[in-house]
Design a protein around this motif. Structure first.
Motif, PDB file in Angstrom:
ATOM      1  N   UNK A 128     -16.512  15.700   7.542  1.00  0.00           N
ATOM      2  CA  UNK A 128     -15.151  15.303   7.235  1.00  0.00           C
ATOM      3  C   UNK A 128     -15.150  13.779   7.168  1.00  0.00           C
ATOM      4  N   UNK A 138     -11.856  16.990   4.087  1.00  0.00           N
ATOM      5  CA  UNK A 138     -13.029  17.814   4.278  1.00  0.00           C
ATOM      6  C   UNK A 138     -14.017  17.545   3.141  1.00  0.00           C
ATOM      7  N   UNK A 161     -17.321  11.899   9.783  1.00  0.00           N
ATOM      8  CA  UNK A 161     -17.500  12.673  11.003  1.00  0.00           C
ATOM      9  C   UNK A 161     -18.281  13.957  10.702  1.00  0.00           C
ATOM     10  N   UNK A 198     -17.468  23.989  13.142  1.00  0.00           N
ATOM     11  CA  UNK A 198     -16.337  24.708  12.558  1.00  0.00           C
ATOM     12  C   UNK A 198     -16.463  26.192  12.858  1.00  0.00           C
ATOM     13  N   UNK A 199     -15.481  26.752  13.551  1.00  0.00           N
ATOM     14  CA  UNK A 199     -15.500  28.181  13.869  1.00  0.00           C
ATOM     15  C   UNK A 199     -15.350  28.996  12.585  1.00  0.00           C
ATOM     16  N   UNK A 200     -16.165  30.055  12.430  1.00  0.00           N
ATOM     17  CA  UNK A 200     -16.118  30.784  11.167  1.00  0.00           C
ATOM     18  C   UNK A 200     -14.859  31.626  11.027  1.00  0.00           C
ATOM     19  N   UNK A 201     -14.228  31.962  12.151  1.00  0.00           N
ATOM     20  CA  UNK A 201     -13.041  32.807  12.063  1.00  0.00           C
ATOM     21  C   UNK A 201     -11.766  32.030  11.814  1.00  0.00           C
ATOM     22  N   UNK A 202     -11.669  30.840  12.418  1.00  0.00           N
ATOM     23  CA  UNK A 202     -10.420  30.077  12.356  1.00  0.00           C
ATOM     24  C   UNK A 202     -10.555  28.759  11.615  1.00  0.00           C
ATOM     25  N   UNK A 203     -11.786  28.384  11.247  1.00  0.00           N
ATOM     26  CA  UNK A 203     -12.070  27.069  10.650  1.00  0.00           C
ATOM     27  C   UNK A 203     -11.681  25.924  11.582  1.00  0.00           C
ATOM     28  N   UNK A 204     -11.390  26.242  12.852  1.00  0.00           N
ATOM     29  CA  UNK A 204     -11.084  25.193  13.812  1.00  0.00           C
ATOM     30  C   UNK A 204     -12.297  24.314  14.069  1.00  0.00           C
ATOM     31  N   UNK A 205     -12.078  22.993  13.999  1.00  0.00           N
ATOM     32  CA  UNK A 205     -13.162  22.033  14.219  1.00  0.00           C
ATOM     33  C   UNK A 205     -13.075  21.603  15.671  1.00  0.00           C
ATOM     34  N   UNK A 206     -13.917  22.221  16.528  1.00  0.00           N
ATOM     35  CA  UNK A 206     -13.713  22.065  17.961  1.00  0.00           C
ATOM     36  C   UNK A 206     -14.605  21.030  18.630  1.00  0.00           C
ATOM     37  N   UNK A 257     -16.751  17.329  17.649  1.00  0.00           N
ATOM     38  CA  UNK A 257     -16.907  16.306  16.618  1.00  0.00           C
ATOM     39  C   UNK A 257     -17.955  15.280  17.043  1.00  0.00           C
ATOM     40  N   UNK A 258     -18.587  14.684  16.032  1.00  0.00           N
ATOM     41  CA  UNK A 258     -19.414  13.523  16.285  1.00  0.00           C
ATOM     42  C   UNK A 258     -18.541  12.306  16.533  1.00  0.00           C
TER      43      UNK A 258
END
Lengths: 120, 108
Positions: free
Chosen positions: A39, A49, A96, A100-108, A110-111
């Motif tokens: 990102x 993204x 960055x 990324x979670x495959x179910x929710x696309x939540x970026x939990x 980060x660098x």
């Protein structure tokens, strides 16, 4: 605790290729629950993204970047990399990497972010 | 492409205030929406996923709701550490997602 550590040059010349690497510790990039993504955020503006890759090697990228993006995996080093070709000043941004979670696309996770400046 | 709008683009509030931010999608995205907090010089932090689910470790004063095209993010009682910029993110297509333009919350 998962950690993502970015590395790569902070200055890239116009028309050249921007290359960044994200080293993952505390977890495996072969975990099928996650994508690994990039990102960026131009100074003072919103998040964009760039693209994501799955442990299988399947890669998706933002169509707005018109095929200039390659994301690759090195499972032996537990890291993934971004290449952005033919850069211009418009590609100047903080880049960055993130999980990324495959179910929710939540970026939990980060660098730390890398400010890459495109300038001659 | 799915476009995201947020309102307001910025707001000023006091500690203890209730703060509400809205995010609108250009087409139906079901509940495929996440919310992030970003502080200056830092990476974003995931707060809410699937429109209404609190990420582990996130204080309960943060909440989200909505589905389809209209979503709401609420801070029930603003704390000093909550002054930041908040972004929504849609993921109607896991192979392509977009962020909203952000809402900056600063001190009144």
């Amino acid at each position: 605790q998962l950690q993502l550590q970015q590395s790569g040059p902070e200055l890239v010349r116009p028309s050249e290729t921007l290359s960044l690497t994200c080293s993952v510790s505390g977890g495996s990039i072969s975990d099928p629950t996650y994508y690994w993504g990039w990102i960026r955020q131009p100074p003072g503006t919103e998040l964009e993204w760039i693209g994501s890759i799955y442990y299988s090697g399947s890669m998706f990228s933002n169509p707005s970047l018109r095929g200039r993006v390659t994301i690759s995996l090195d499972t032996s080093k537990n890291q993934f990399s971004l290449q952005l070709r033919s850069v211009t000043a418009a590609d100047t941004a903080v880049y960055y990497c993130a999980r990324q979670h495959i179910g929710t696309a939540g970026l939990d996770y980060w660098g730390q972010g890398t400010l890459v400046t495109v300038s001659s | 492409d799915i476009q995201m709008t947020q309102s307001p683009s910025s707001l000023s509030a006091s500690v203890g205030d209730r703060v509400t931010i809205t995010c609108q999608a250009s087409q139906d995205i079901s509940n495929y929406l996440n919310w992030y907090q970003q502080k200056p010089g830092k990476a974003p932090k995931l707060l809410i996923y699937d429109a209404a689910n609190l990420e582990t470790g996130v204080p309960s004063r943060f909440s989200g709701s909505g589905s389809g095209t209209h979503f709401t993010f609420t801070i029930s009682s603003l704390q000093p550490e909550d002054f930041a910029t908040y972004y929504c993110q849609q993921y109607n297509n896991l192979a392509s997602f977009t962020f909203g333009p952000g809402t900056k919350v600063d001190i009144k």
